[in-house]
Motif scaffolding. Sequence first.
Motif, PDB file in Angstrom:
ATOM      1  N   CYS A   1      16.069  21.635  12.405  1.00 25.26           N
ATOM      2  CA  CYS A   1      15.295  20.626  11.662  1.00 25.26           C
ATOM      3  C   CYS A   1      15.774  20.543  10.229  1.00 25.26           C
ATOM      4  O   CYS A   1      16.296  21.511   9.674  1.00 25.26           O
ATOM      5  N   ALA A   2      15.638  19.340   9.651  1.00 22.58           N
ATOM      6  CA  ALA A   2      16.030  19.135   8.253  1.00 22.58           C
ATOM      7  C   ALA A   2      15.013  19.833   7.358  1.00 22.58           C
ATOM      8  O   ALA A   2      13.851  19.997   7.742  1.00 22.58           O
ATOM      9  N   MET A   3      15.448  20.234   6.189  1.00 20.59           N
ATOM     10  CA  MET A   3      14.536  20.863   5.233  1.00 20.59           C
ATOM     11  C   MET A   3      13.627  19.776   4.643  1.00 20.59           C
ATOM     12  O   MET A   3      14.126  18.818   4.041  1.00 20.59           O
ATOM     13  N   PRO A   4      12.315  19.860   4.825  1.00 25.72           N
ATOM     14  CA  PRO A   4      11.428  18.841   4.245  1.00 25.72           C
ATOM     15  C   PRO A   4      11.541  18.795   2.720  1.00 25.72           C
ATOM     16  O   PRO A   4      11.610  19.834   2.075  1.00 25.72           O
ATOM     17  N   GLU A   5      11.579  17.573   2.185  1.00 27.65           N
ATOM     18  CA  GLU A   5      11.643  17.401   0.729  1.00 27.65           C
ATOM     19  C   GLU A   5      10.239  17.350   0.122  1.00 27.65           C
ATOM     20  O   GLU A   5      10.051  17.524  -1.070  1.00 27.65           O
ATOM     21  N   GLY A   6       9.262  17.047   0.968  1.00 24.11           N
ATOM     22  CA  GLY A   6       7.889  16.950   0.502  1.00 24.11           C
ATOM     23  C   GLY A   6       6.934  17.046   1.676  1.00 24.11           C
ATOM     24  O   GLY A   6       7.361  17.164   2.826  1.00 24.11           O
ATOM     25  N   SER A   7       5.632  16.978   1.412  1.00 23.87           N
ATOM     26  CA  SER A   7       4.556  17.102   2.404  1.00 23.87           C
ATOM     27  C   SER A   7       4.518  18.507   2.990  1.00 23.87           C
ATOM     28  O   SER A   7       5.230  19.399   2.512  1.00 23.87           O
ATOM     29  N   TYR A   8       3.658  18.743   3.994  1.00 21.44           N
ATOM     30  CA  TYR A   8       3.686  20.068   4.640  1.00 21.44           C
ATOM     31  C   TYR A   8       4.037  19.972   6.118  1.00 21.44           C
ATOM     32  O   TYR A   8       3.551  20.735   6.928  1.00 21.44           O
ATOM     33  N   PHE A   9       4.921  19.024   6.427  1.00 24.26           N
ATOM     34  CA  PHE A   9       5.361  18.851   7.810  1.00 24.26           C
ATOM     35  C   PHE A   9       6.871  19.006   7.929  1.00 24.26           C
ATOM     36  O   PHE A   9       7.617  18.661   7.008  1.00 24.26           O
ATOM     37  N   ALA A  10       7.288  19.504   9.096  1.00 21.99           N
ATOM     38  CA  ALA A  10       8.716  19.535   9.425  1.00 21.99           C
ATOM     39  C   ALA A  10       8.871  18.932  10.811  1.00 21.99           C
ATOM     40  O   ALA A  10       8.020  19.140  11.697  1.00 21.99           O
ATOM     41  N   LEU A  11       9.945  18.174  10.972  1.00 21.39           N
ATOM     42  CA  LEU A  11      10.215  17.538  12.261  1.00 21.39           C
ATOM     43  C   LEU A  11      11.432  18.233  12.862  1.00 21.39           C
ATOM     44  O   LEU A  11      12.515  18.194  12.289  1.00 21.39           O
TER      45      LEU A  11
ATOM     46  N   ILE B   1       0.891  -1.166   0.000  1.00 14.87           N
ATOM     47  CA  ILE B   1       0.000   0.000   0.000  1.00 14.87           C
ATOM     48  C   ILE B   1       0.922   1.207   0.000  1.00 14.87           C
ATOM     49  O   ILE B   1       1.732   1.378   0.914  1.00 14.87           O
ATOM     50  N   SER B   2       0.845   1.994  -1.058  1.00 14.58           N
ATOM     51  CA  SER B   2       1.734   3.146  -1.190  1.00 14.58           C
ATOM     52  C   SER B   2       0.914   4.415  -0.971  1.00 14.58           C
ATOM     53  O   SER B   2       0.149   4.837  -1.835  1.00 14.58           O
ATOM     54  N   ASP B   3       1.068   4.973   0.223  1.00 16.51           N
ATOM     55  CA  ASP B   3       0.306   6.166   0.595  1.00 16.51           C
ATOM     56  C   ASP B   3       1.011   7.381  -0.005  1.00 16.51           C
ATOM     57  O   ASP B   3       2.059   7.807   0.476  1.00 16.51           O
ATOM     58  N   GLU B   4       0.427   7.883  -1.090  1.00 20.25           N
ATOM     59  CA  GLU B   4       1.048   8.994  -1.828  1.00 20.25           C
ATOM     60  C   GLU B   4       0.167  10.235  -1.745  1.00 20.25           C
ATOM     61  O   GLU B   4       0.085  11.028  -2.690  1.00 20.25           O
ATOM     62  N   VAL B   5      -0.499  10.415  -0.600  1.00 26.59           N
ATOM     63  CA  VAL B   5      -1.442  11.541  -0.500  1.00 26.59           C
ATOM     64  C   VAL B   5      -0.767  12.894  -0.681  1.00 26.59           C
ATOM     65  O   VAL B   5      -1.409  13.859  -1.087  1.00 26.59           O
ATOM     66  N   TYR B   6       0.558  12.969  -0.398  1.00 26.81           N
ATOM     67  CA  TYR B   6       1.269  14.250  -0.589  1.00 26.81           C
ATOM     68  C   TYR B   6       1.974  14.292  -1.944  1.00 26.81           C
ATOM     69  O   TYR B   6       2.987  14.966  -2.104  1.00 26.81           O
ATOM     70  N   GLU B   7       1.451  13.557  -2.935  1.00 29.26           N
ATOM     71  CA  GLU B   7       2.113  13.418  -4.238  1.00 29.26           C
ATOM     72  C   GLU B   7       2.376  14.759  -4.935  1.00 29.26           C
ATOM     73  O   GLU B   7       3.332  14.886  -5.695  1.00 29.26           O
ATOM     74  N   GLU B   8       1.518  15.746  -4.703  1.00 28.04           N
ATOM     75  CA  GLU B   8       1.718  17.037  -5.386  1.00 28.04           C
ATOM     76  C   GLU B   8       2.567  17.985  -4.544  1.00 28.04           C
ATOM     77  O   GLU B   8       2.883  19.089  -4.976  1.00 28.04           O
ATOM     78  N   LEU B   9       2.913  17.572  -3.326  1.00 28.67           N
ATOM     79  CA  LEU B   9       3.682  18.449  -2.437  1.00 28.67           C
ATOM     80  C   LEU B   9       5.131  17.989  -2.365  1.00 28.67           C
ATOM     81  O   LEU B   9       5.532  17.311  -1.414  1.00 28.67           O
ATOM     82  N   PHE B  10       5.880  18.290  -3.418  1.00 31.58           N
ATOM     83  CA  PHE B  10       7.318  18.003  -3.400  1.00 31.58           C
ATOM     84  C   PHE B  10       8.024  19.295  -3.756  1.00 31.58           C
ATOM     85  O   PHE B  10       7.434  20.200  -4.355  1.00 31.58           O
ATOM     86  N   TYR B  11       9.296  19.402  -3.360  1.00 25.58           N
ATOM     87  CA  TYR B  11       9.987  20.675  -3.540  1.00 25.58           C
ATOM     88  C   TYR B  11      11.160  20.531  -4.507  1.00 25.58           C
ATOM     89  O   TYR B  11      10.946  20.542  -5.709  1.00 25.58           O
ATOM     90  N   GLU B  12      12.383  20.274  -4.034  1.00 20.32           N
ATOM     91  CA  GLU B  12      13.519  20.231  -4.978  1.00 20.32           C
ATOM     92  C   GLU B  12      13.463  19.011  -5.886  1.00 20.32           C
ATOM     93  O   GLU B  12      13.810  19.065  -7.054  1.00 20.32           O
ATOM     94  N   VAL B  13      13.057  17.870  -5.336  1.00 20.50           N
ATOM     95  CA  VAL B  13      13.068  16.621  -6.107  1.00 20.50           C
ATOM     96  C   VAL B  13      11.625  16.152  -6.302  1.00 20.50           C
ATOM     97  O   VAL B  13      10.844  16.110  -5.370  1.00 20.50           O
ATOM     98  N   LYS B  14      11.316  15.779  -7.540  1.00 19.46           N
ATOM     99  CA  LYS B  14       9.955  15.390  -7.888  1.00 19.46           C
ATOM    100  C   LYS B  14       9.560  14.075  -7.205  1.00 19.46           C
ATOM    101  O   LYS B  14      10.388  13.160  -7.108  1.00 19.46           O
ATOM    102  N   HIS B  15       8.323  13.981  -6.762  1.00 18.92           N
ATOM    103  CA  HIS B  15       7.808  12.697  -6.273  1.00 18.92           C
ATOM    104  C   HIS B  15       7.630  11.746  -7.454  1.00 18.92           C
ATOM    105  O   HIS B  15       7.175  12.161  -8.519  1.00 18.92           O
ATOM    106  N   ARG B  16       7.982  10.474  -7.242  1.00 17.65           N
ATOM    107  CA  ARG B  16       7.707   9.444  -8.252  1.00 17.65           C
ATOM    108  C   ARG B  16       6.928   8.326  -7.592  1.00 17.65           C
ATOM    109  O   ARG B  16       7.343   7.812  -6.549  1.00 17.65           O
TER     110      ARG B  16
END
Length: 412
Positions: free
Chosen positions: A314-324, A202-217
């Motif tokens: 914190c690391a720069m998030p590569e995708g989604s709208y969360f930062a840890l 099960i590939s949860d790709e709900v943040y598929e449109e939320l990517f920044y420097e590198v495209k989601h595949r």
Amino acid sequence: MDSPHSHYGVNSRLKPFGATIFAEMTALAVKHNAANLGQGAPDFDGPEFLKEAAIKAIRDGRGQYARMTGLPELTKAIATRFEKTSGISYEPDRDIVVTCGATEAILDCMLALLEPGDEVLLFEPFYDSYLASVAMAGGIAKIVTLEAPHFRIDEAAMRAAITPKTRVMLVNSPHNPTGRIFDDAERAAIVRVANEFDLIVISDEVYEELFYEVKHRTLVTEPGMRERTIVLGSLGKSFSLTGWKVGWAIAPPTLAAAVRSGHQFASFCAATPLQVAAATALTAPDSYFETFRAEYRARRDLMVNGLRSCGLPCAMPEGSYFALANHAAFGFTDDFAFCRHLVEHGGVAAIPPGAFYTNKSKANEWVRVAFCKKDETIHTALERLANYRARFESGELRGNKLLETKPHAAPI
Ligand code: GLN
């Protein structure tokens, strides 16, 4: 009044979960009038064209149940958008199921695929509904920890968690709550293990449109994956309308039929007028998605640079709208203690990521913030965080007995 009957309570499968952290932190945010970086829900509205499409659908009388698998115009729009972004085509009427958010799709998958005692590989930290869905379906979660501070998939740990009962692997990228996008080596590890052990993925790709420097595949482009993978999507994330709860599953025919068999009794169908509007949404021009990403990227940069300057690396998030972010500098015993103290004394609500772990101590030093927020909210939150930090450094808040731990499992 409380029922005198002890057997009226929640059953043993759900009892350990208590109330979700989102309900708890949202209530605390309201109580303390906090700048709310907690639940992953935008505090701004979705696009006007989409709202107009939903209003028109209601006015046009689209008020009855939709086709169980999803309105034909929506399943077609989902297939068209997916083919455009991934190059992979699916048959809309056969391979796509529209659900009440991806949350329902996750549950449908578990209900339909698991025999009691079947094992599901989960990577923690994970969206909290995963574990509850496995439990509701009578499955057993086998947990692989993405170890801090890099939160990468470790193939050896993944292999060690597999037994002859393992049937499903659930992966999520772009990832909630770390903001990571799995890299080539991690994707290759998932593919090797899934193929070798014949797992359903099960590939949860709900943040598929939320990517920044590198495209989601999507994972289905990898060898051997298309025939074993169910991809999950959600309108709410890509159009900043999380309350619409229109989600979907895309899968090869046998797996799609399984999802449908759960969905038809879990909800039967998602709200019809919102499905009509969702079909319009997914045919939006490329410029919509480009602007959408640029806006979220600006919010990300503002938030992350601000957190770093407030003593929360914190690391720069590569995708989604969360930062840890790492709150170790503040000296709390754990993430729940930090978040409860922060909302009450700092006026900022965030999520303790322990809610996304079974090994809760792994999350002790971490805090999740959502940056799907107005600039104004982010600025207010950062000002308050800077002030909170200054009060810590001056000793005003230090030594406060509020640093104690309280186990999480609030009553529902
Ligand atoms: N997935 C969202 C988050 O992580 C919340 C969804 C929910 O409230 N169930 O913040």
